[in-house]
Design an enzyme around this catalytic site. Sequence first.
Site, mmCIF file in Angstrom:
data_model
loop_
_atom_site.group_PDB
_atom_site.id
_atom_site.type_symbol
_atom_site.label_atom_id
_atom_site.label_comp_id
_atom_site.label_asym_id
_atom_site.label_seq_id
_atom_site.Cartn_x
_atom_site.Cartn_y
_atom_site.Cartn_z
ATOM 1 N N ASP A 195 0.844 -1.198 0.000
ATOM 2 C CA ASP A 195 0.000 0.000 0.000
ATOM 3 C C ASP A 195 0.883 1.252 0.000
ATOM 4 O OD1 ASP A 195 0.789 -0.625 2.758
ATOM 5 O OD2 ASP A 195 -0.409 1.127 3.286
ATOM 6 N N HIS A 518 1.675 -8.897 -3.661
ATOM 7 C CA HIS A 518 0.641 -7.931 -3.303
ATOM 8 C C HIS A 518 1.344 -6.585 -3.156
ATOM 9 C CE1 HIS A 518 -3.242 -6.659 -1.552
ATOM 10 N NE2 HIS A 518 -2.495 -5.875 -0.783
ATOM 11 N N ASP A 562 1.597 -17.781 -4.464
ATOM 12 C CA ASP A 562 2.106 -16.660 -5.260
ATOM 13 C C ASP A 562 0.927 -16.021 -5.976
ATOM 14 O OD1 ASP A 562 3.525 -14.825 -6.689
ATOM 15 O OD2 ASP A 562 4.396 -16.281 -8.091
ATOM 16 N N GLU A 571 2.516 -10.278 0.330
ATOM 17 C CA GLU A 571 2.778 -8.843 0.253
ATOM 18 C C GLU A 571 4.284 -8.616 0.383
ATOM 19 O OE1 GLU A 571 0.385 -6.474 2.899
ATOM 20 O OE2 GLU A 571 1.049 -4.572 2.012
#
Length: 593
Positions: A195, A518, A562, A571
């Site tokens: 993020d 991620h 994965d 992530e």
Amino acid sequence: MRSSLPPLSAIGLVAALGLPGSACAGEPATGRAAVSEAIKLDQVGYLPSRTKLAMVTSAQATGPFRVRRVADGSEAASGTLGPAVADPDTGDTVRIADFSELGQTGSFYLDVAGVGTSYEFDIAPNVYASVFTVAMRAFYGQRCGTAVDMAPAYPGYRHPACHVAGTPNPDAAMHASSGATGAREAGQGWHDAGDYGKYVVNSGITVGELLWAYDAFADRIGGVRLDIPESGNAVPDVLDEVRFNLDWMLKMQDRDGGVWPKLTSERFGSFVMPHLDDGGPRYVIGTGSAPYKSSCATGDFAAVMASAARVYRPFDRAFAEAALGAAESAWRWLSANPNVTFRNCCGVQTGEYGDSDCSDERLWAAAELFRTTGASEYDAHFTASYAARGPAVTAGPPQSWPDVGNLAMFAYYFSGQPGAGEAVRSRIRDDMLSAADAIVARTRANPYRVSLRPEDYVWGSNGVVANYGLLLLLANAVRPTPAYLDAAADDLHYLLGRNSFGLSWVTQVGDRPFRNPHHRPSGADTNAEPWPGLLSGGPNRYGGDPVIDALPATPVARRYRDDQASYASNEIAINWQAPLVFLLAGLLPEGGR
Ligand SMILES: [Zn+2]
């Protein structure tokens, strides 16, 4: 393996075309047997002086194996697989190919009778040099508030300036939870993970371990060129990159010395590039009630600023003094507010990094301030507090963002301050070596030769592996012990392909790296491969996302996919990346390259 990055050429294409087990480009047509995923090894390679093991999980293996030279297929070494051993953590039955006696350098592959061949790997003293560079450079790829371009090594991996004034998301307005109003210029810093948030607690251990890497291995990494905008100035590139996040952290300190814990939007945005972030306005976020700043964030901040004051002093005296002043002011706030904890409140849904005990962060701050200044106030706090933790250092779990106690112990032990208590140092030393001995013993007993215990397969278990490696390398600095280096290298081998999945858990490194992190830029851009040099979180026995939670009953070390949607196992994050960088730095040749 690739001896030089970027490696995208064959690997990416082969993987993109979905050719299972395909060998590398440039493979001579010598009748080499097909690559078998049942031979798991470090896809980058091995150091000439350390143990060299591969793991074979095929029941078809008949026993003999050979190590062959890539150039002509000639035999460089041979041996017989060890006995089959059941590994409860993975469910695999593992046999070891030990080719430690092979001391020559070059490019090789394994040829296992009844099974096939392995991916290629190198043996060389500087075998991890290019991985170090790409792993450290990955932090540059996480930069916020500026345009990023990973060319020339990785053309096409770029984005315009993100989270800057004039876009929908300037950094940042003061959130209602912060106790302040208006806006604050708090640009720069690294995006934390998959993020685009920026979190002081997670930045703390990350920057702390990177500064430790420089402290411990300056002769190995001080001259590494990262191709970042600052390259060519008088400061080592590694320190220039770390400075980019330190400068952001400094902006998170309030006038009273306390530090707000994070800067994010209220909710996560969608999987878009950072300059298109649609998470809504970004805020400096606080605890929601007086004193609004958190003790854990302030303790981590004080520790890394004290460390920065020491490390940057030869390069930038003004910055070093500013960092020390910030650390001392944070310490004063912390002394008055020792345990103000942070929880998301007031409509905030982004990462919390919640921690109910800030005493270890304060201990780390005291140790780093003592190390930098020698002042008795910090020594007194450390000496009076450290024993309350029990053993100074244990065999697990290692340091992590909620528990930085080990970093406090290391800092005090290595302080070099004449005022440091010898009895205290002696106890830390004894506990550190006992811990390292225990980690070595269980690593040797593990069928995959990894330091992880079953309970260590938590969120970010690959970061746990790397942090065990960091601990072992520092123990080696306390008492040089080849077994510590072997075990540290074993942990790196696990991350670079010698694991149940046969995956390199660093993007674009090795012949079979994981490909679907991620990570918003990797998911949102048009490149076939993910952004380079990023470490996956790894198997997570507890799950926590729809992908892992949907898996059937699976051994703890197999709870990984994965899959971009598996944020609980796949992530990336700066706090896992930092110990990987440390581990790689410690296995580079002494005296630089
Ligand atoms: Zn940004």
